[in-house]
Design an enzyme around this catalytic site. Sequence first.
Site, short mmCIF file in Angstrom:
data_model
loop_
_atom_site.label_atom_id
_atom_site.label_comp_id
_atom_site.label_asym_id
_atom_site.label_seq_id
_atom_site.Cartn_x
_atom_site.Cartn_y
_atom_site.Cartn_z
N ASP A 71 2.21 60.06 49.52
CA ASP A 71 1.12 59.31 48.88
C ASP A 71 0.70 59.97 47.57
OD1 ASP A 71 1.03 57.35 50.76
OD2 ASP A 71 -0.60 58.24 51.92
N ARG A 116 7.43 59.24 59.70
CA ARG A 116 6.82 59.77 60.94
C ARG A 116 5.96 58.69 61.58
NH1 ARG A 116 3.78 65.41 60.89
NH2 ARG A 116 2.16 64.14 59.93
N THR A 154 2.90 59.26 67.51
CA THR A 154 3.70 60.31 68.19
C THR A 154 4.10 61.42 67.23
OG1 THR A 154 5.81 59.26 67.64
CG2 THR A 154 4.72 58.54 69.68
N ASP A 208 -1.09 64.16 52.18
CA ASP A 208 0.15 63.40 52.37
C ASP A 208 0.98 63.46 51.09
OD1 ASP A 208 2.01 61.11 52.30
OD2 ASP A 208 1.07 60.59 54.21
C1 PRP Z 1 6.30 63.48 55.44
C2 PRP Z 1 7.04 64.58 54.71
C3 PRP Z 1 8.14 64.91 55.68
C4 PRP Z 1 7.49 64.71 57.02
C5 PRP Z 1 7.14 66.07 57.56
O1 PRP Z 1 6.94 62.28 55.31
O2 PRP Z 1 7.49 64.20 53.45
O3 PRP Z 1 9.29 64.08 55.56
O4 PRP Z 1 6.29 63.95 56.78
O5 PRP Z 1 6.61 65.96 58.82
P1 PRP Z 1 7.35 66.52 60.11
O6 PRP Z 1 7.81 67.88 59.79
O7 PRP Z 1 6.24 66.48 61.14
O8 PRP Z 1 8.46 65.57 60.47
P2 PRP Z 1 6.37 60.90 55.94
O9 PRP Z 1 6.97 60.67 57.30
O10 PRP Z 1 4.88 60.89 55.85
O11 PRP Z 1 7.02 59.81 55.01
P3 PRP Z 1 6.83 59.53 53.44
O12 PRP Z 1 7.44 60.69 52.70
O13 PRP Z 1 7.60 58.26 53.25
O14 PRP Z 1 5.37 59.38 53.15
N1 URA Z 2 3.53 65.17 55.91
C1 URA Z 2 2.74 65.33 54.81
O1 URA Z 2 2.95 64.68 53.78
N2 URA Z 2 1.76 66.23 54.89
C2 URA Z 2 1.50 66.96 55.99
O2 URA Z 2 0.57 67.79 55.98
C3 URA Z 2 2.32 66.77 57.11
C4 URA Z 2 3.34 65.86 57.05
#
Ligand code: PRP
Ligand code: URA
Length: 212
Positions: A206, A107, A111, A203
Amino acid sequence: MEKMDNVIILNHPLLQHKISMLRDKNTGTNEFRKLVDEIAMLEGFIALEDLPLEDVEVETPIEKCMTPKIAGRKLAVVPILRAGLGMVSGILALVPTAKVGHIGLYRDEVTHEPHEYYCKLPSPIEERTIVVVDPMLATGGSAVDAVSMIKEHGGVNIKFMCIIAAPEGVKRLHEAHPDVQVYIGHLDRELNENAYICPGLGDAGDRIFGTK
Ligand code: PRP
Ligand code: URA
């Protein structure tokens, strides 16, 4: 949130208990991973209740019989990287022969829109039940794009499984892909100004990988 066809909120007490442990900011990486794994298995048990079976011959100590087993080459698990990876082993514990695809999306911090960086799916995908896994359904952007990518590759029978969802994300996913069965461990209150789920768990990527 209004009731939507194909959206199933799982209210099992074992799930609720484990999700509460996940939320706790004092839950460390090791325990967090174990909980995600167990929750994925519990959710998978319910989400896979319509997996196709085929009768095979088995000889018991008493006699030969025809008895059902999961039909071959039928399941694919597709985690959305990174956090979805934490849910794969829970599904594989249930169906060890499942194929695993990967979709890489992150993400944008400003944005909140998803950006694709990887896609590798098992082929042929048309005949398989595909379970997309990601612990978090926030704005829904990542889930909508992941499902679109799978459909572009020919995927038809698609389920989406998450641990925590925001109402905004559920609505967006259901409107974009009403044919997809969505399984949710817990429906939370709302998104905050940074598009994080409240109360959520922070997150997920993380916390699973010990980054940040
Ligand atoms: C997080 C989560 C989803 C996304 C959800 O991933 O694991 O994939 O955000 O958010 P959305 O519904 O608003 O799209 P992130 O993009 O943080 O990546 P990561 O898993 O690599 O940390
Ligand atoms: N992605 C995450 O990991 N946590 C949130 O709360 C939203 C998006």
